[in-house]
Design a protein around this motif. Structure first.
Motif: not given
Lengths: 308, 308
Positions: A41, A43, A306, A308, B84-86, B118-120, B129-130
């Motif tokens: 994933t 973003m 993060l 990925e 979880v992407s933030l 995820g991806d932060t 938040i996805n």
């Protein structure tokens, strides 16, 4: 608007044999036929990954899908379905969501990937796109960052540097290329160049618990990096752009010397495969120049993710 | 910061037998053992789904995971892994991302769900938040919105309305409940109440190509809806809140009359199961009152999603 958007999207995306239930229910159902499921994933945001005032929505949509496809390529998995969440500014034109999706559809179709779900909302903030890609492993299993062995050659696809001139949007994820390579060659480890060659090399070295020696003169430098430097000499040398710019979305591979030599000799892809160094026992990052002098290689690159 | 955050998260989340590769590579690898893969994604934003100035990060994190788990419950699938992407505001305290995750972990652990990637990123905008949830089908297959048959009873879990008083954050996704029900009873169709009982009923009716008749007096009204009305009588009747508030995250099920009668008689869950009407041949939404008078039922509710 949302119900119409869903209806439009349902009509716009083709049915897919691996998607037994697509857009319109509480979740999608994918048939992976007993293979392991590979998930990534990403973003992306206006002002960081693209500029909604400068870039066409179709290019932005393409990039959002392509960066996640690049992660699937880095795992040497077959992409199956994409899930796209959009946060669209209330002030934007009403067709923005559709135009973003229209930018994704040709890429998805070219790789037989279904757009199988998502979540679209409007808000007062800037455009945000989250893309989740689900794929399946092949018989060779997933290609991780942790399998490089001392002695392995470092092989990269394509050429690196200067993606900011436009290639960071027009990403060509190396999905077909890695699947083709893996049919004929044993590959120990892989990662895609998202945050910079040096930085992503440090990740694969760390996960494989070994070091790397990069031969600076062997790095395939993209013409974009040379153009950057020609236009603005104060930006440093072209090789520094190849090492640090990132968003090339080429692949770094760890391959045993005999297999790597054969691969490079045969050049089985439309894009070049180049040896740029080797993995070594001692931890750390090293660079050598034409005279063979060794110096530490800083893990430069753009770090905002993060993992990925 | 990001590398430390990844390290922290890797140490914080437990290993999981179905996750052969978790946080830290290009993608996660999930072993689903030949079952079909069920995927849903939801994007939540500050100011719409929560208020970062009013609500504790742990509750916000809990909600973000719970709404996607509710979609998995609505498919009667077993949740396996969350991604979880933030997007964290640059102005927020540095521990915000960790505190959001800390709010997800107890819920994830209670349902044996791995946080697998995820991806932060940080940015100048508001918190986004996805959450993507990947699950697997059970032997009974996925429970879709499209399987209701005329004559089926409409059965709901729990009580509805007034979630704005706090339940919209402290969501209890009915994952265990639906898996337990399905072991013992044939269920034709299901959906979770995210956007409002009436609106979500219209979705299940539409996908099943039939109509619904709702008996207003039978709807289980949550005390929160009664409190809302008692405090502010101008907000309408409690039943209107049960019909239109949404974010109850209870389940609406379509069940054949004999099976539904047995289910309601046996009450196998800790939360009540209630018959609120029936599916009918003629398309459309209808309500009946205590005297049996029939009138159209507007598909009221909160509509901001792409159908997931």
């Amino acid at each position: 608007m949302e119900t119409e958007f869903i209806s439009w999207l349902r009509s716009r995306v083709a049915s897919h044999p691996r998607v037994s239930l697509g857009i319109g229910d509480d979740a999608a159902v994918l048939q992976l036929g007993g293979a392991d499921c590979v998930v990534t994933t990403d973003m992306l945001t206006d002002g960081v990954d693209f500029d909604v005032d400068l870039h066409a929505p179709s290019r932005i949509g393409h990039k959002a899908l392509a960066v996640s496809l690049s992660d699937i390529a880095a795992m040497a998995a077959e992409p199956v379905a994409a899930f796209v969440s959009l946060l669209v500014p209330k002030s934007s034109e009403p067709t923005l969501a559709a135009r973003l999706l229209e930018g994704m559809i040709p890429l998805a179709e070219s790789l037989d990937v279904a757009i199988a779900g998502g979540d679209t909302n409007t808000w007062k903030g800037k455009l945000v796109i989250n893309t989740t890609l689900v794929g399946k492993t092949t018989g060779a299993g997933p290609l991780t960052r942790g399998g490089a062995r001392p002695g392995d050659w470092i092989v990269v696809t394509g050429a690196l540097g200067g993606s900011i001139l436009g290639r960071h949007l027009d990403v060509r994820p190396r999905v077909r290329e890695i699947l083709e390579l893996r049919k004929h060659y044993a590959i120990h480890a892989g990662i895609d160049v998202s945050d910079g060659l040096a930085f992503d090399l440090s990740r694969i070295a760390q996960e494989s618990q070994c070091g790397v020696v990069v031969e600076l003169d062997a790095i395939p430098i993209h013409n974009d990096a040379r153009r950057l430097v020609a236009d603005k000499p104060d930006l440093g040398a072209a090789v520094d752009h190849a090492l640090g710019d990132g968003e090339d979305f080429e692949l770094i591979l760890a391959v045993a010397p005999d297999v790597a030599a054969r691969m490079i000799d045969q050049q089985p892809l439309e894009i070049p495969l180049t040896r740029i160094g080797r993995f070594v026992d001692e931890p750390g990052m090293w660079q050598t120049d034409a005279r063979g002098l060794r110096a530490p290689l800083p893990a430069i690159g753009f770090q905002h993710k993060l993992g990925e």
